[in-house]
Design an enzyme around this catalytic site. Structure first.
Site, PDB file in Angstrom:
ATOM      1  N   CYS A 190       9.659   4.959   7.222  1.00 39.19           N
ATOM      2  CA  CYS A 190      10.270   5.592   8.349  1.00 39.19           C
ATOM      3  C   CYS A 190      11.227   4.707   8.910  1.00 39.19           C
ATOM      4  O   CYS A 190      11.212   3.276   8.629  1.00 39.19           O
ATOM      5  CB  CYS A 190       9.279   5.804   9.328  1.00 39.19           C
ATOM      6  SG  CYS A 190       7.972   6.698   8.922  1.00 39.19           S
ATOM      7  N   ARG A 216      15.801   3.646   2.924  1.00 37.36           N
ATOM      8  CA  ARG A 216      14.391   3.371   2.998  1.00 37.36           C
ATOM      9  C   ARG A 216      13.551   4.245   2.352  1.00 37.36           C
ATOM     10  O   ARG A 216      12.380   4.135   2.104  1.00 37.36           O
ATOM     11  CB  ARG A 216      14.171   3.060   4.434  1.00 37.36           C
ATOM     12  CG  ARG A 216      15.145   1.811   4.890  1.00 37.36           C
ATOM     13  CD  ARG A 216      14.738   1.787   6.359  1.00 37.36           C
ATOM     14  NE  ARG A 216      13.295   1.538   6.698  1.00 37.36           N
ATOM     15  CZ  ARG A 216      12.994   0.574   6.884  1.00 37.36           C
ATOM     16  NH1 ARG A 216      13.345  -0.674   6.983  1.00 37.36           N
ATOM     17  NH2 ARG A 216      11.575   0.440   7.154  1.00 37.36           N
ATOM     18  N   TRP A 267       8.718   9.496   6.657  1.00 35.19           N
ATOM     19  CA  TRP A 267       8.220   9.369   5.758  1.00 35.19           C
ATOM     20  C   TRP A 267       6.766   9.783   5.877  1.00 35.19           C
ATOM     21  O   TRP A 267       6.137   8.772   6.327  1.00 35.19           O
ATOM     22  CB  TRP A 267       8.462   7.932   4.978  1.00 35.19           C
ATOM     23  CG  TRP A 267       8.072   7.802   3.523  1.00 35.19           C
ATOM     24  CD1 TRP A 267       8.684   8.477   2.317  1.00 35.19           C
ATOM     25  CD2 TRP A 267       6.774   7.353   2.951  1.00 35.19           C
ATOM     26  NE1 TRP A 267       8.149   8.238   1.220  1.00 35.19           N
ATOM     27  CE2 TRP A 267       6.778   7.518   1.464  1.00 35.19           C
ATOM     28  CE3 TRP A 267       5.581   6.749   3.689  1.00 35.19           C
ATOM     29  CZ2 TRP A 267       5.832   7.086   0.552  1.00 35.19           C
ATOM     30  CZ3 TRP A 267       4.749   6.345   2.670  1.00 35.19           C
ATOM     31  CH2 TRP A 267       4.923   6.576   1.321  1.00 35.19           C
ATOM     32  N   ASN A 311       6.985   4.105  13.824  1.00 35.01           N
ATOM     33  CA  ASN A 311       6.745   3.793  12.579  1.00 35.01           C
ATOM     34  C   ASN A 311       5.356   2.968  12.706  1.00 35.01           C
ATOM     35  O   ASN A 311       5.104   2.291  13.777  1.00 35.01           O
ATOM     36  CB  ASN A 311       7.728   2.652  11.912  1.00 35.01           C
ATOM     37  CG  ASN A 311       9.179   3.172  11.840  1.00 35.01           C
ATOM     38  OD1 ASN A 311       9.330   4.392  11.978  1.00 35.01           O
ATOM     39  ND2 ASN A 311       9.975   2.354  11.521  1.00 35.01           N
ATOM     40  N   GLY A 312       4.583   3.379  11.331  1.00 34.06           N
ATOM     41  CA  GLY A 312       3.092   2.664  11.366  1.00 34.06           C
ATOM     42  C   GLY A 312       2.232   3.740  11.397  1.00 34.06           C
ATOM     43  O   GLY A 312       2.621   4.990  11.367  1.00 34.06           O
ATOM     44  N   GLU A 340       7.995  -5.406 -15.852  1.00 34.38           N
ATOM     45  CA  GLU A 340       8.995  -4.988 -14.823  1.00 34.38           C
ATOM     46  C   GLU A 340       9.994  -3.831 -15.358  1.00 34.38           C
ATOM     47  O   GLU A 340      10.244  -3.181 -14.694  1.00 34.38           O
ATOM     48  CB  GLU A 340       9.677  -6.282 -14.481  1.00 34.38           C
ATOM     49  CG  GLU A 340      10.891  -6.046 -13.547  1.00 34.38           C
ATOM     50  CD  GLU A 340      10.625  -5.615 -12.243  1.00 34.38           C
ATOM     51  OE1 GLU A 340       9.539  -5.394 -11.511  1.00 34.38           O
ATOM     52  OE2 GLU A 340      11.660  -5.067 -11.664  1.00 34.38           O
ATOM     53  N   LYS A 394      10.555  -0.484 -13.575  1.00 35.82           N
ATOM     54  CA  LYS A 394      11.923   0.105 -13.310  1.00 35.82           C
ATOM     55  C   LYS A 394      12.083   1.594 -13.844  1.00 35.82           C
ATOM     56  O   LYS A 394      12.570   2.375 -13.262  1.00 35.82           O
ATOM     57  CB  LYS A 394      12.834  -0.748 -13.901  1.00 35.82           C
ATOM     58  CG  LYS A 394      14.080  -1.104 -13.114  1.00 35.82           C
ATOM     59  CD  LYS A 394      13.861  -2.174 -11.842  1.00 35.82           C
ATOM     60  CE  LYS A 394      12.797  -1.678 -10.867  1.00 35.82           C
ATOM     61  NZ  LYS A 394      12.551  -2.948 -10.040  1.00 35.82           N
ATOM     62  N   GLU A 443      10.009   4.211 -12.202  1.00 39.33           N
ATOM     63  CA  GLU A 443      10.417   4.640 -10.681  1.00 39.33           C
ATOM     64  C   GLU A 443      11.916   5.539 -10.398  1.00 39.33           C
ATOM     65  O   GLU A 443      11.707   6.267  -9.706  1.00 39.33           O
ATOM     66  CB  GLU A 443      10.273   3.468  -9.735  1.00 39.33           C
ATOM     67  CG  GLU A 443      11.150   2.476  -9.814  1.00 39.33           C
ATOM     68  CD  GLU A 443      11.048   1.102  -8.835  1.00 39.33           C
ATOM     69  OE1 GLU A 443      10.398   1.614  -7.759  1.00 39.33           O
ATOM     70  OE2 GLU A 443      11.399  -0.115  -9.147  1.00 39.33           O
ATOM     71  N   HIS A 466      -5.372  -2.318 -28.744  1.00 40.71           N
ATOM     72  CA  HIS A 466      -6.771  -2.136 -28.455  1.00 40.71           C
ATOM     73  C   HIS A 466      -6.894  -0.963 -27.207  1.00 40.71           C
ATOM     74  O   HIS A 466      -7.588  -0.631 -26.685  1.00 40.71           O
ATOM     75  CB  HIS A 466      -7.014  -3.360 -27.146  1.00 40.71           C
ATOM     76  CG  HIS A 466      -7.169  -4.862 -27.772  1.00 40.71           C
ATOM     77  ND1 HIS A 466      -8.224  -5.243 -28.764  1.00 40.71           N
ATOM     78  CD2 HIS A 466      -6.157  -5.513 -27.898  1.00 40.71           C
ATOM     79  CE1 HIS A 466      -7.942  -6.298 -29.368  1.00 40.71           C
ATOM     80  NE2 HIS A 466      -6.793  -6.478 -28.866  1.00 40.71           N
ATOM     81  N   LYS A 508      11.741   2.177   0.319  1.00 42.31           N
ATOM     82  CA  LYS A 508      11.939   0.768   0.196  1.00 42.31           C
ATOM     83  C   LYS A 508      10.980  -0.162   0.563  1.00 42.31           C
ATOM     84  O   LYS A 508      10.862  -1.339  -0.144  1.00 42.31           O
ATOM     85  CB  LYS A 508      13.449   0.532   0.621  1.00 42.31           C
ATOM     86  CG  LYS A 508      14.140  -0.872   0.377  1.00 42.31           C
ATOM     87  CD  LYS A 508      14.322  -1.028  -0.922  1.00 42.31           C
ATOM     88  CE  LYS A 508      14.812  -2.342  -1.263  1.00 42.31           C
ATOM     89  NZ  LYS A 508      14.801  -2.705  -2.545  1.00 42.31           N
TER      90      LYS A 508
HETATM   91  C1  AGP Z   1      10.471  -2.365  -6.738  1.00 43.44           C
HETATM   92  O1  AGP Z   1      11.408  -1.613  -7.623  1.00 43.44           O
HETATM   93  C2  AGP Z   1       9.626  -1.365  -5.989  1.00 43.44           C
HETATM   94  N1  AGP Z   1      10.507  -0.567  -5.374  1.00 43.44           N
HETATM   95  C3  AGP Z   1       8.258  -1.886  -5.304  1.00 43.44           C
HETATM   96  O2  AGP Z   1       7.451  -2.219  -6.305  1.00 43.44           O
HETATM   97  C4  AGP Z   1       8.682  -3.125  -4.442  1.00 43.44           C
HETATM   98  O3  AGP Z   1       8.979  -4.084  -5.436  1.00 43.44           O
HETATM   99  C5  AGP Z   1       7.385  -3.438  -3.749  1.00 43.44           C
HETATM  100  O4  AGP Z   1       7.118  -2.490  -2.782  1.00 43.44           O
HETATM  101  C6  AGP Z   1       7.183  -4.744  -2.934  1.00 43.44           C
HETATM  102  O5  AGP Z   1       8.308  -4.772  -1.956  1.00 43.44           O
HETATM  103  P1  AGP Z   1       8.615  -6.226  -1.301  1.00 43.44           P
HETATM  104  O6  AGP Z   1       9.160  -7.114  -2.252  1.00 43.44           O
HETATM  105  O7  AGP Z   1       9.695  -5.877  -0.166  1.00 43.44           O
HETATM  106  O8  AGP Z   1       7.473  -6.816  -0.598  1.00 43.44           O
END
Ligand code: AGP
Length: 610
Positions: free
Chosen positions: A2, A27, A76, A102-103, A483, A487, A490, A506, A605
């Site tokens: 949000c 966001r 959100w 927000n929250g 990683e 990527k 997502e 395994h 985000k």
């Molecule tokens: C990364 O591509 C993601 N969108 C997500 O995993 C992100 O890294 C995670 O939410 C942590 O966010 P931060 O680094 O702002 O704490």
């Protein structure tokens, strides 16, 4: 997640609110709304979907244009689905109050029952509407008093902006757990949950602390705490440019941020490496030589990409410094009651500095008496402030939901930390100087991968049709596999898993077949031969293998079916160019599939709820 924007001043509020909401789109959100003062009532307009839907709803010559005070929100969904009814702002009473939030209000059920018994009718399923009615029920002509009393009854987290019809031009904003920043203009104040919504108007900002509440009218700002009277909070200068938050000619923020990495890493390294002493400075860590020498263990916490970077840190700190290091999923940290000693250093890694799970881990580590430091990109963010010591990434604003430049800057800082810890123990000055040369070469290595962008786009064409992919690596390349998989999944919605190359047989190997390709990190160095053996195992199950290989490594190139070459360098620095190659691969796969790259579905985000 949000976003909040609010405005009080001398010019029309609506354009400021709408442009602020647009700035917060990155966001992640699913509905948007505004509330502005009119002479007769507070007018609320909300729409499901994008901010553009809200703009369409408002029309061109709408009657709200002259209002000079208002609040706005991108939601959100947490409590209740993404609908117009559940979108913010929410009205309290008969539109006497309007509020964005927000929250999460954790005791919303009990409060809803109490307010229903008192005669309030609810139009939405949200916890925020509960708060709006609660404020209304306490309102006796003084908004700040009503909000203060309401927030004392509330359990949970909030960043809020509220207005009352009876108090024109006045905003009341408060925070606990969700950021609120006040942008100080000439005859106006712009409030937002994120500085990117205010930099178009001003660079002077005040970041509220938890339990702060502010009454704002035009440029007059009075900050208090929920329990006591007025407090003064420092004004800071936002040092990133408005341009930095724009796409700069790239098709997507993600691509722009991938290409910014050589510069971002240079900014991360700048002034932090001392070639004479063969050491890293990192004065923000604020560790005395005694504390460094006594360091028993480094515990790294983070989520998602930040956690993957942490794993590189774990390997490098043990490898170079011989200091025990462990990385842990931040969400798990406070619930499993970990053992933390006063001579342990807890390093919280976060791009946003607002991730709820990482923040909770920070607070747990502080309560357990550890030394706690933050490795954060966003200046003034909650984790940066609560840890008090740490290292800023200086990677510049990261807008795309998929984190790219934050990862490579995080790894760069962690390598410098490994160097610093190593020099305080067993590493010689000469070896320190050698390590500095290798770290300083990283931006150039990344540039060499970026120069292959077109070739990587061609490779991506061969990996569009799969529904599932495995990424494998060992040693320093294992976090890169994790990683790379994160990527790809997502932004392209292709199911992808990162595995240790040895772990594949395994269990996961059962899934391999012609339609399930494998992306193998086969960089030249210790362990390469074993990974090439794993590649052969995958090919024997008909999987096509794309190898990330070291330039000129004919053996690896001959083994894999397709390859992307990264320049020769030690494995601990090869992490960075190899990750960049996988960022570009994922980007092109998602682009060719027509995915919403900067705002992938279901993702936010900054994840500010647990
Ligand atoms: C990364 O591509 C993601 N969108 C997500 O995993 C992100 O890294 C995670 O939410 C942590 O966010 P931060 O680094 O702002 O704490």
């Amino acid at each position: 997640m949000c976003g909040i924007v609010a405005y009080t001043g001398s010019r029309p509020a609506l354009p400021v609110l709408l442009s602020g909401l647009k700035r917060l789109e990155y966001r992640g959100y699913d509905s948007a709304g505004i509330a502005v003062e009119t002479p007769d009532a507070i007018a609320i307009r909300k729409a499901k979907g994008k901010v553009s839907e809200l703009v369409n709803l408002l029309g061109e010559n709408n009657s709200l244009e002259s209002s000079t005070c208002g609040i706005a929100h991108t939601r959100w969904a947490t409590h209740g689905p993404p609908t117009t009814e559940n979108a913010h702002p929410h009205a309290g009473g008969k539109n006497n109050i309007a509020l964005v939030h927000n929250g999460i209000i954790e005791n919303h059920r009990a409060l809803r029952a109490k307010l229903t018994a008192a005669g309030y009718t609810f139009l939405s399923e949200t916890d925020t509407e509960v708060l709006a009615h609660l404020v209304d029920s306490l309102y006796q002509g003084n908004l700040v008093e009503a909000v203060t009393t309401a927030l004392k009854e509330v359990e949970g987290t909030f960043g809020i902006a509220a207005m009352a019809h009876a108090e024109p031009g006045t905003l009341v904003v408060a925070r606990r757990g969700s950021p609120i920043v006040l942008g100080l203009g000439e005859k106006e104040t712009i409030v937002a949950s994120d500085a990117s919504a205010i930099i178009k108007h001003t660079r002077q900002a005040i970041y509220l602390d938890d339990n702060d509440i502010a009454i704002i009218k035009g440029s007059e700002v009075d900050i208090r705490t929920l329990d006591a009277g007025s407090v003064s909070r420092q004004t800071s200068e936002i040092d990133w440019s408005s341009d930095a938050a724009e796409k700069g000619g790239y098709e997507h923020y993600m691509l722009k941020e991938i290409f910014e990495q050589p510069e971002a890493i240079c900014n991360t390294l700048r002034g932090r490496l001392d070639s004479n002493r063969g050491n890293a400075l990192l004065s923000g860590l604020n560790l005395s030589p005694r504390e460094l020498a006594d360091l028993h263990r480094v515990l790294i916490v983070g989520c998602g990409t930040s956690m993957n970077a942490g794993l590189v840190g774990e390997y490098a700190i043990e490898d170079f410094a011989g200091v025990l290091a462990e990385v842990e999923q931040a969400a798990e940290f406070r619930y499993r009651n970990p053992i933390v000693n006063p001579s342990d250093l807890v390093v919280a890694i976060s791009q946003s500095g607002e991730t709820a799970d990482t923040l909770a881990a920070v607070r747990e580590a502080i309560d357990k008496g550890a030394l706690v430091s933050g490795l954060v990109n966003t200046v003034g963010s909650t984790i940066a402030r609560e840890t008090g010591r740490g290292v800023y990434l200086h990677a510049g604003p990261e807008i795309s939901v998929a984190s790219t430049k934050a990862f490579t800057s995080q790894v760069s800082v962690l390598l410098m930390m490994a160097l610093k810890f190593a020099r305080s123990r067993r590493m010689s000055r000469e070896s320190g100087c050698q390590m500095i040369r290798e770290i300083e070469a990283i931006p150039g290595l990344v540039q060499q991968v970026l120069d292959q962008n077109d070739a990587i786009a061609k490779v991506a064409e061969r990996y569009l049709d799969q529904t599932s992919t495995f990424f494998i690596g060992r040693g320093y390349m294992y976090p890169v596999a994790l990683e790379g998989a994160l990527k790809l999944k997502e932004i392209s919605y292709i199911h992808a898993e990162g595995y240790h190359a040895a772990e594949l047989k395994h269990g996961p190997i059962a899934l391999l077949e012609e339609t399930v390709p494998v992306i193998a990190l086969c960089n030249d160095g210790p362990g390469k031969d074993k990974t090439l053996g794993n590649v052969a195992e995958c090919q024997a199950r008909d999987s096509r293998v794309l190898g990330i290989v070291t330039e000129g490594d004919t053996e690896a190139i001959a083994t894999v079916d397709d390859h992307i070459a990264v320049p020769a360098c030690p494995l601990y620095t090869a992490v960075v160019p190899s990750t960049v190659a996988l960022q570009l691969l994922s980007y092109h796969i998602a682009r060719l599939k027509g995915c919403a790259i900067d705002q992938p579905r279901n993702l936010a985000k900054s994840v500010t709820v647990e």
